[in-house]
Motif scaffolding. Sequence first.
Motif, PDB file in Angstrom:
ATOM      1  N   UNK A  21       0.775  -1.246   0.000  1.00 19.91           N
ATOM      2  CA  UNK A  21       0.000   0.000   0.000  1.00 19.91           C
ATOM      3  C   UNK A  21       0.800   1.286   0.000  1.00 19.91           C
ATOM      4  N   UNK A  22       2.000   1.279   0.582  1.00 19.54           N
ATOM      5  CA  UNK A  22       2.739   2.535   0.720  1.00 19.54           C
ATOM      6  C   UNK A  22       4.227   2.266   0.858  1.00 19.54           C
ATOM      7  N   UNK A  23       5.045   3.227   0.440  1.00 18.89           N
ATOM      8  CA  UNK A  23       6.482   3.090   0.631  1.00 18.89           C
ATOM      9  C   UNK A  23       6.859   3.369   2.084  1.00 18.89           C
ATOM     10  N   UNK A  24       8.031   2.908   2.474  1.00 14.86           N
ATOM     11  CA  UNK A  24       8.587   3.200   3.792  1.00 14.86           C
ATOM     12  C   UNK A  24       9.667   4.262   3.602  1.00 14.86           C
ATOM     13  N   UNK A  25       9.376   5.449   4.090  1.00 10.86           N
ATOM     14  CA  UNK A  25      10.301   6.569   3.958  1.00 10.86           C
ATOM     15  C   UNK A  25      10.937   6.907   5.300  1.00 10.86           C
ATOM     16  N   UNK A  26      10.149   6.841   6.355  1.00 13.71           N
ATOM     17  CA  UNK A  26      10.607   7.149   7.711  1.00 13.71           C
ATOM     18  C   UNK A  26      10.068   6.078   8.656  1.00 13.71           C
ATOM     19  N   UNK A  27      10.611   5.952   9.856  1.00 15.51           N
ATOM     20  CA  UNK A  27      10.148   4.894  10.770  1.00 15.51           C
ATOM     21  C   UNK A  27       8.649   4.931  11.032  1.00 15.51           C
ATOM     22  N   UNK A  28       8.075   6.113  11.059  1.00 14.01           N
ATOM     23  CA  UNK A  28       6.642   6.235  11.332  1.00 14.01           C
ATOM     24  C   UNK A  28       5.784   5.486  10.308  1.00 14.01           C
ATOM     25  N   UNK A  29       6.318   5.286   9.129  1.00 16.80           N
ATOM     26  CA  UNK A  29       5.548   4.593   8.086  1.00 16.80           C
ATOM     27  C   UNK A  29       5.340   3.114   8.403  1.00 16.80           C
ATOM     28  N   UNK A  30       6.131   2.586   9.343  1.00 19.86           N
ATOM     29  CA  UNK A  30       5.994   1.182   9.720  1.00 19.86           C
ATOM     30  C   UNK A  30       5.011   0.979  10.865  1.00 19.86           C
ATOM     31  N   UNK A  31       4.600   2.033  11.516  1.00 24.04           N
ATOM     32  CA  UNK A  31       3.730   1.898  12.689  1.00 24.04           C
ATOM     33  C   UNK A  31       2.420   1.208  12.295  1.00 24.04           C
ATOM     34  N   UNK A  32       2.120   0.120  12.985  1.00 29.62           N
ATOM     35  CA  UNK A  32       0.893  -0.624  12.728  1.00 29.62           C
ATOM     36  C   UNK A  32       0.916  -1.512  11.506  1.00 29.62           C
ATOM     37  N   UNK A  33       1.992  -1.496  10.738  1.00 35.03           N
ATOM     38  CA  UNK A  33       2.059  -2.308   9.523  1.00 35.03           C
ATOM     39  C   UNK A  33       2.324  -3.766   9.870  1.00 35.03           C
ATOM     40  N   UNK A  34       1.534  -4.656   9.304  1.00 39.79           N
ATOM     41  CA  UNK A  34       1.761  -6.085   9.467  1.00 39.79           C
ATOM     42  C   UNK A  34       2.819  -6.501   8.439  1.00 39.79           C
ATOM     43  N   UNK A  35       3.955  -6.952   8.936  1.00 36.84           N
ATOM     44  CA  UNK A  35       5.066  -7.267   8.048  1.00 36.84           C
ATOM     45  C   UNK A  35       5.556  -8.680   8.319  1.00 36.84           C
ATOM     46  N   UNK A  37      10.229  -0.413  15.524  1.00 37.60           N
ATOM     47  CA  UNK A  37       9.707   0.623  14.626  1.00 37.60           C
ATOM     48  C   UNK A  37       8.187   0.770  14.739  1.00 37.60           C
ATOM     49  N   UNK A  38       7.566  -0.051  15.588  1.00 37.27           N
ATOM     50  CA  UNK A  38       6.117   0.034  15.762  1.00 37.27           C
ATOM     51  C   UNK A  38       5.321  -0.830  14.818  1.00 37.27           C
ATOM     52  N   UNK A  39       5.998  -1.692  14.048  1.00 37.30           N
ATOM     53  CA  UNK A  39       5.305  -2.604  13.142  1.00 37.30           C
ATOM     54  C   UNK A  39       4.776  -3.811  13.911  1.00 37.30           C
ATOM     55  N   UNK A  40       3.991  -4.623  13.224  1.00 38.79           N
ATOM     56  CA  UNK A  40       3.470  -5.870  13.787  1.00 38.79           C
ATOM     57  C   UNK A  40       4.102  -7.031  13.016  1.00 38.79           C
ATOM     58  N   UNK A  41       5.224  -7.573  13.517  1.00 39.58           N
ATOM     59  CA  UNK A  41       5.895  -8.653  12.781  1.00 39.58           C
ATOM     60  C   UNK A  41       5.105  -9.958  12.866  1.00 39.58           C
ATOM     61  N   UNK A  42       5.024 -10.649  11.730  1.00 38.92           N
ATOM     62  CA  UNK A  42       4.321 -11.929  11.628  1.00 38.92           C
ATOM     63  C   UNK A  42       5.245 -12.906  10.912  1.00 38.92           C
ATOM     64  N   UNK A  43       5.405 -14.097  11.481  1.00 42.62           N
ATOM     65  CA  UNK A  43       6.338 -15.087  10.944  1.00 42.62           C
ATOM     66  C   UNK A  43       5.626 -16.097  10.047  1.00 42.62           C
ATOM     67  N   UNK A  44       6.226 -16.361   8.885  1.00 44.85           N
ATOM     68  CA  UNK A  44       5.800 -17.466   8.018  1.00 44.85           C
ATOM     69  C   UNK A  44       7.043 -18.115   7.425  1.00 44.85           C
ATOM     70  N   UNK A  45       6.950 -19.361   6.928  1.00 45.25           N
ATOM     71  CA  UNK A  45       8.058 -19.913   6.146  1.00 45.25           C
ATOM     72  C   UNK A  45       8.268 -19.103   4.859  1.00 45.25           C
ATOM     73  N   UNK A  46       9.435 -19.242   4.278  1.00 40.11           N
ATOM     74  CA  UNK A  46       9.745 -18.487   3.054  1.00 40.11           C
ATOM     75  C   UNK A  46       8.736 -18.771   1.946  1.00 40.11           C
ATOM     76  N   UNK A  47       8.370 -20.038   1.791  1.00 39.36           N
ATOM     77  CA  UNK A  47       7.448 -20.358   0.698  1.00 39.36           C
ATOM     78  C   UNK A  47       5.990 -20.076   1.065  1.00 39.36           C
ATOM     79  N   UNK A  48       5.767 -19.442   2.224  1.00 40.25           N
ATOM     80  CA  UNK A  48       4.439 -18.997   2.603  1.00 40.25           C
ATOM     81  C   UNK A  48       4.253 -17.496   2.485  1.00 40.25           C
TER      82      UNK A  48
END
Length: 312
Positions: free
Chosen positions: A138-152, A167-178
């Motif tokens: 949806x959007x580029x990451x230009x500054x740390x604030x752009x990651x806030x709330x982003x599911x990555x 950075x305030x993101x929401x990290x989610x783990x999957x295997x590489x092929x997922x």
Amino acid sequence: MHAPAYAFAQYHNQPDTSALHKNLVAMWAAIRNETNGRVEGTTYPENNKLAGGDPQVLNMLMEGEIQFFTLMGGVIGTVVPVAEAQQMPFAFKSAAEAQRAIDGPLGRHIGEEMAAKGIYLFPVAGFDNGMRQVTAIDRPIIRPEDLVGMKIRVPPGQIVFDTFAAFGAEPITTPSNGIYQALQSRMVDAQENPLAVAEGFKLYQLVNYVSMTNHMWSGFNLMAHLPTWQRLPDDIKTVIDRNVASYVRAQRLEQGRLNASLRTTFEQRGLVFNDVDQAPFRARLGGLYASWREKLGARCWSLLEASSGRLV
């Protein structure tokens, strides 16, 4: 040629089109030829589609169910914490700088700690993955604030999780092929990987923005089940060691060329790139550096900073 006296399974998590897979297949073919057929290795891309992904296969290696595996330091760090040093955010400016570190005293220290867990790390072990970039829908990451709330999407391993949480993101783990399915289903809004991974798993079909964060390096460390390795005759160990070093170095060059070329390829496909000023991101990581200095220990931290420069 002889019938093989030693038949080994080699796992890795990349697709069969990757530079890693092609070089591993060629490496085991060379080893087979040089040992006159005494050693045969079968290479399984995408971890042979095992549902448990890298953590499952790492456990299989430690149990001796497979004999060889390539894996990034962050995931190895779930068992050998000092391996996470390879992926310290903003520690290395380039893949070449990271490779010098892991081929030197830092890599030897990590190998010593791995041996205590029943894993043999080759002296020149680090196949290249590359510098990691953020690709988003949806959007580029230009500054740390752009990651806030982003599911990555992030790989297994604590340090990359901690980095994006800082950075305030929401990290989610999957295997590489997922990763493809995670993006397609909108389980995640973004992922972070070298450009070659976005190419290999066709993630470019789903994302629109590529932010050149270069936030950390990752590679694929070639490991063996230590008891299996110790039982091998010295002449076979010599052949395997020599070919591992040769094919690691060849793959690094190939992967580096691919990562460098893909910006143009992706731009031609319509993806939008932006270069990122790292300073505001790094400024958010003081607590992370302090915490990981404690976790890694004084020796590992000093070896890391000898390669990276002062981090804190």
